[in-house]
Design a protein around this motif. Structure first.
Motif, PDB file in Angstrom:
ATOM      1  N   VAL A  31      60.648  51.996  24.532  1.00 28.80           N
ATOM      2  CA  VAL A  31      60.810  51.020  25.617  1.00 28.80           C
ATOM      3  C   VAL A  31      61.923  50.028  25.259  1.00 28.80           C
ATOM      4  O   VAL A  31      62.801  49.743  26.073  1.00 28.80           O
ATOM      5  N   GLU A  32      61.888  49.539  24.005  1.00 29.29           N
ATOM      6  CA  GLU A  32      62.888  48.551  23.590  1.00 29.29           C
ATOM      7  C   GLU A  32      64.301  49.107  23.671  1.00 29.29           C
ATOM      8  O   GLU A  32      65.250  48.390  23.983  1.00 29.29           O
ATOM      9  N   ASP A  72      54.886  62.723  33.225  1.00 33.53           N
ATOM     10  CA  ASP A  72      55.653  62.408  32.029  1.00 33.53           C
ATOM     11  C   ASP A  72      56.380  63.645  31.513  1.00 33.53           C
ATOM     12  O   ASP A  72      57.535  63.581  31.092  1.00 33.53           O
ATOM     13  N   ALA A  73      55.689  64.789  31.581  1.00 30.33           N
ATOM     14  CA  ALA A  73      56.322  66.031  31.139  1.00 30.33           C
ATOM     15  C   ALA A  73      57.536  66.342  32.022  1.00 30.33           C
ATOM     16  O   ALA A  73      58.615  66.679  31.520  1.00 30.33           O
ATOM     17  N   LEU A  74      57.357  66.212  33.329  1.00 28.29           N
ATOM     18  CA  LEU A  74      58.458  66.514  34.259  1.00 28.29           C
ATOM     19  C   LEU A  74      59.653  65.600  34.010  1.00 28.29           C
ATOM     20  O   LEU A  74      60.799  66.051  33.943  1.00 28.29           O
ATOM     21  N   MET A 140      48.321  53.264  30.183  1.00 26.47           N
ATOM     22  CA  MET A 140      49.437  54.189  30.403  1.00 26.47           C
ATOM     23  C   MET A 140      50.380  54.205  29.199  1.00 26.47           C
ATOM     24  O   MET A 140      50.950  55.240  28.853  1.00 26.47           O
ATOM     25  N   ARG A 141      50.546  53.046  28.595  1.00 29.22           N
ATOM     26  CA  ARG A 141      51.420  52.972  27.417  1.00 29.22           C
ATOM     27  C   ARG A 141      50.856  53.816  26.282  1.00 29.22           C
ATOM     28  O   ARG A 141      51.582  54.473  25.549  1.00 29.22           O
ATOM     29  N   ARG A 142      49.551  53.801  26.168  1.00 26.44           N
ATOM     30  CA  ARG A 142      48.932  54.592  25.096  1.00 26.44           C
ATOM     31  C   ARG A 142      49.157  56.082  25.304  1.00 26.44           C
ATOM     32  O   ARG A 142      49.315  56.843  24.355  1.00 26.44           O
ATOM     33  N   LEU A 143      49.163  56.471  26.556  1.00 28.86           N
ATOM     34  CA  LEU A 143      49.357  57.885  26.857  1.00 28.86           C
ATOM     35  C   LEU A 143      50.810  58.306  26.626  1.00 28.86           C
ATOM     36  O   LEU A 143      51.106  59.478  26.457  1.00 28.86           O
ATOM     37  N   ASP A 145      53.456  57.227  28.717  1.00 36.61           N
ATOM     38  CA  ASP A 145      54.184  57.307  29.987  1.00 36.61           C
ATOM     39  C   ASP A 145      55.582  56.691  29.898  1.00 36.61           C
ATOM     40  O   ASP A 145      55.720  55.490  29.673  1.00 36.61           O
ATOM     41  N   GLY A 146      56.574  57.504  30.157  1.00 35.46           N
ATOM     42  CA  GLY A 146      57.960  57.017  30.123  1.00 35.46           C
ATOM     43  C   GLY A 146      58.375  56.414  31.457  1.00 35.46           C
ATOM     44  O   GLY A 146      59.301  56.894  32.105  1.00 35.46           O
TER      45      GLY A 146
END
Length: 877
Positions: A31-32, A72-74, A140-143, A145-146
């Motif tokens: 993210v950063e 996220d995969a897509l 979502m962050r834990r999963l 998710d980009g």
RNA sequence: GGGCGCGUAGCUCAGUGGAAGAGCACUCGGUUUACACCCGAGCGGUCGCAGGUUCGAAUCCUGCCGCGCCCA
């Protein structure tokens, strides 16, 4: 950017993968570094997904985890492919659910929203949102998710509220929004209207009571599950062609308990086969009856208030609807009016999807969207192929829905939501106010009290989130969105609404090119997960125990378009095992000098094993791409799993050990192949399991990050069929020797001296050292004395393996083994002979099929002959 | 009642006209220097039932039985 301790240096992989320690740090770094932030001014082709906005009151459940894993995969793959990716996150304000939550907390203080007043209450909701809302965003962050957090949106934000007001005004001006008094679904607990899709139907146990209306020849029997509504009856209806009632049509009949006389009308809608073929008509409390009432110009008599309490004057006034029902029945029974009672009687009953209260059909003034032209456009976009639904089979359901859509009730009697921008004047004026207009001021002007359905604002999501109604760079770049991914259960809830609004607001441009509909999560026995069943699994528990990667992989591995997937703890453990396997394989390769620093040696400098694994890798790239394009996540996960475990780890790594032991150029080439295969494999796996692949890949390559690495392409090298045949032969030979050892009870570690004869005749000469290594076979010494010889039939001939087991072999076990092989061969021979003995087969089947069967028969015959010889040569025990 | 889908190994599912497969579970053997979250070897199926088409059917057609979902 300073390196965090979560990025191990080359060759310094810890012995075990510990996701809990690493995941959060990796995510923060992504993210950063701004990897997920989309650039609207980029020259790259766009790829856009808007996140179906989760409910602000919600938390991450398995359905979300699945859908997020898909998206996220897509998006990760497209980003690696060089697209400018926007995955836009946010939440919806969930009118009823959020208001309920805040009202509950107020109730804890002994107060109601009315004590606070509207303005204070809404302030309170915003406070609640700040404190408790949006838990799901952290999950979502834990999963992993980009998503582009810089573009996070909320349906109640200023910009999105402006979009709501804009489209309301536009629809109003176009005559597509109107106000009308009709029967709506009313929740007596939430005290608001609901749209059709906010009502869940379930088969409940109730009663079916047959009541005699009128008396003597002028009487007629009607059946009902809701006796209390008879207080509001204004007619009895029969089918116009029902011969039983011809003499009664047009006459009047007395409604018991009320003293009122109502007409008997003839209406096509009545089913003459149901019950007595006569129905009571209560236009104010039943949608079908309302329509009958319209057709026959009947009065609508409201006998219940918004809380479900009887308001009709008389003995039942003040009773709750469920108390009134038995009371009415008892009163009728006393008068001898009850002809029949069926109890329990199972029938469909509507429940509020938010609080499960039985919905009350209620006549009231509401705002509506006239959906016909919008739905037509929504249907056409799919019919034209501008939007494709995956799986295509669900398109039919979509058409059935949009082609038969009822007008949409959009007003809600709530305080939390977008207030309807309509003002009523003292002289009965009605003014709809656009976003930049001043509402009429002055004495007597008031705004409509109601708010809009939450779906009204989330239906704008694909473009309101990008700044609509302004013409923003975001809209220019990222609309239409590429894919909308969601469960098939909300195809109608949300997808249809976005289609209607998107096409209407964006000049006929569809909101998305593809709609991917995944199935619902079920438990290991195929049952729906639910609180009442207690079979729900919290994805956060899985992430704690097995890691985010394993959680994602488990869900994706079960995901085929439109089909449900069963999951259980064991599935997640299996995925964790897979990540561990990948970890250990990479660690082994790195420990043996695997590298991407040198280019791959030319094909001719490689071994059969090298070429075989590289060819498989090429096929894998092609396969993974094809499955991604068709949203076949189960198949692509399976392909990656199979290659990694069954081909790369089980065979290539073992063969590589032999090649590494040779040293010199051979070892160096092997290190390059190992490095190359892992490099490509980790890239391919990254969209599914981003954390572990990032850790392994940065260690292997020293690259910046897999998130921004290139997506692999097949090398284009011609597949080496000879190498493949040799490796298949090697596998067969090794497996057969291992099987013999196992049957003979030899310990896996026990080394056995042996000779391999005939390898050159089947083109396996170069494979012999590897065969020996993989079967723990040592060189025959001076005193070598074969105690057993093992024949392995291969496509090109037979290889004989002589082993010195230093003692008597287990003859019984050997006979058993041979007998089993013989049975297989004999069955094969019988099958082939059966086919070839049939002239119509040899005449009509394609020549290559017949030839194949002939070859199989020859092989079976040879095998049978060989086994017989072996059995005869075995010493008698 | 209308529509759609499903029935393949103990469980969850691939396979859609030419040799019945995978993961998990189960049995046996194993301290093989990547990995016991593992390795090696096995066991396990008249592909729901009955007809039909075909040289050939898990696969195509018809009917039946059972299950699920959506709609009324």
């Amino acid at each position: 950017m300073t390196e965090t301790p979560t990025a191990p240096q080359r060759n310094e992989l810890p012995p075990a993968w510990n996701p809990a320690e690493v995941e959060a740090g990796l995510y923060q770094r992504w993210v950063e570094r701004g990897y997920f932030t989309a650039d609207a001014s980029s020259d790259k082709p766009p790829y856009t997904i808007v996140l179906p906005p989760p409910n602000v009151t919600g938390s991450l459940h398995m359905g979300h985890a699945l859908n997020h894993s898909v998206m996220d995969a897509l998006t990760r793959r497209r980003r690696m492919q060089g697209y400018e990716v926007l995955w836009l996150p946010g939440m919806d304000h969930a009118g009823i659910a959020t208001q309920n939550a805040v009202e509950r907390s107020l109730a804890g203080e002994g107060r109601s929203r009315h004590d606070l007043g509207r303005e204070k209450f809404v302030e309170r909701v915003w406070e609640w949102k700040a404190e408790y809302g949006g838990k799901i965003l952290d999950q979502m962050r834990r999963l992993g998710d980009g998503v582009d957090w810089s573009r996070e949106r909320f349906t109640m934000d200023e910009g999105l509220s402006r979009a709501v007001q804009t489209i309301f005004k536009k629809l109003y001006d176009d005559g597509l929004i109107y106000r009308a008094e009709r029967i709506i679904n009313w929740c007596p607990r939430c005290q608001t209207a609901l749209s059709d899709i906010e009502v869940d139907h379930s088969d409940d146990e109730g009663e079916l009571v047959s009541i005699r209306y009128g008396s003597g020849e002028r009487s007629i029997v009607v059946a009902t599950t809701r006796a209390e509504t008879m207080l509001g009856d204004t007619a009895v209806a029969v089918h116009p062609e029902d011969e039983r009632y011809q003499h009664l049509i047009g006459t009047e009949v007395e409604v018991p308990l009320t003293g009122r006389y109502v007409p008997i009308v003839a209406d096509e809608h009545v089913d003459p086969k149901f019950g007595t073929g006569a129905v009571k008509v209560t236009p104010a409390h039943d949608p079908n009856d309302f329509e009958i009432g319209q057709r026959h110009d009947l009065p609508a008599l409201t006998v219940m208030d918004g809380r479900g309490v009887i308001t009709a004057k008389g003995p039942f006034e003040g009773l709750d609807r469920f108390e009134a029902r038995p009371a009415v029945v008892a009163a009728l029974r006393e008068q001898g009016r009850i002809v029949a009672e069926k109890r329990p009687y199972t029938h469909a009953v509507g429940h509020c999807s938010r609080c499960d209260t039985v919905v009350e059909p209620r006549l009231s003034m509401q705002w509506w969207v006239k959906v016909e032209p919008l739905a037509k456009a929504a249907g056409d976009a799919v019919r034209d192929g501008r939007t494709k639904i995956h799986p295509a089979e669900l398109s039919k359901r979509y058409f059935d829905w949009v082609d038969n859509l009822h007008d949409w009730c959009i007003s809600r009697q709530l305080w939390w939501g977008h207030r309807i921008p309509v003002w009523y004047g003292p002289g009965g004026e009605v003014v709809c106010v656009g976003p930049d207009e001043q509402p009429p001021s002055g004495e007597g002007w008031v705004q409509d009290e109601d708010v809009l359905d939450t779906w009204f604002s989330s239906g704008l999501w694909p473009f309101s989130t990008m700044g609509w109604p302004e013409r923003t760079d975001e809209l220019a770049k990222f609309y239409p969105t590429s894919v909308l991914s969601t469960g098939y259960d909300i195809l109608f809830f949300w997808v249809v609404r976005m289609m209607m609004f998107g096409l209407y607001a964006m000049d006929g441009k569809q909101p998305f090119d593809d709609v991917f509909l995944h199935g619902l999560i079920r438990d290991q026995y195929g049952k729906k997960m639910s609180k009442t069943r207690g079979n729900g699994i919290d994805p956060l528990d899985w992430m704690d125990t097995y890691g985010a990667d394993a959680t994602r992989f488990t869900l994706l591995r079960g995901t085929s378009p439109g089909s449900d997937l069963a999951v259980a703890e064991e599935w997640a453990a299996g995925s964790r095992n897979f990540t561990t396997k990948l970890w250990n394989a990479t660690r082994f390769a790195l420990g043996n000098g695997a590298t991407v620093a040198r280019p791959l040696p030319p094909r001719e400098a490689l071994t059969d094993a090298d070429r075989w694994v590289l060819d498989l890798l090429d096929e894998l790239v092609t396969e993974v791409d094809a499955h991604f394009e068709s949203f076949q996540f189960a198949k692509l996960s399976e392909a990656l799993y199979h290659f990694t475990w069954d081909e790369f780890c089980d065979w290539y790594l073992e063969l590589a050990k032999v090649q590494l032991a040779e040293g010199g150029v051979r070892a160096e080439a092997t290190q390059s192949v190992l490095g190359h295969v892992l490099d490509v494999l980790l890239r391919l796996l990254h969209p599914l399991t981003p954390f572990i692949t990032e850790t392994l890949w940065t260690t292997l390559t020293g690259g910046e990050s897999l998130v921004v690495a290139d997506w692999p392409r097949a090398s284009g090298a011609e597949r080496d069929a000879v190498a493949a045949a040799r490796i298949e032969g090697l596998k067969k030979l090794v497996t057969e020797i291992r099987r013999f050892r196992s049957d003979q009870g030899l310990k896996p570690a026990q080394k056995v001296a042996g000779k391999v004869r005939g390898a050159c005749c089947v083109d396996l000469l170069d494979q012999v050292p590897a065969v020996r290594a993989l079967t723990r076979m040592t060189e025959p010494g001076e005193d070598f004395a074969a105690t057993v010889s093992l024949e392995v039939g291969l496509p090109k001939g037979t290889v004989t393996v002589e082993l010195d087991t230093s003692g008597a072999i287990d003859l019984a076990a050997e006979r058993k083994r041979l007998a089993k092989d013989l049975a297989v061969a004999e069955k094969e021979r019988a099958q082939c002979e059966g086919k070839l003995g049939n002239p119509s087969f040899t005449d009509k089947a394609p020549a290559e099929v017949v030839a194949k069967i002939r070859t199989r028969l020859e092989a079976a015959n040879a095998e049978i002959e060989r086994i017989h010889a072996r059995l005869e040569s075995l010493p008698q025990s």
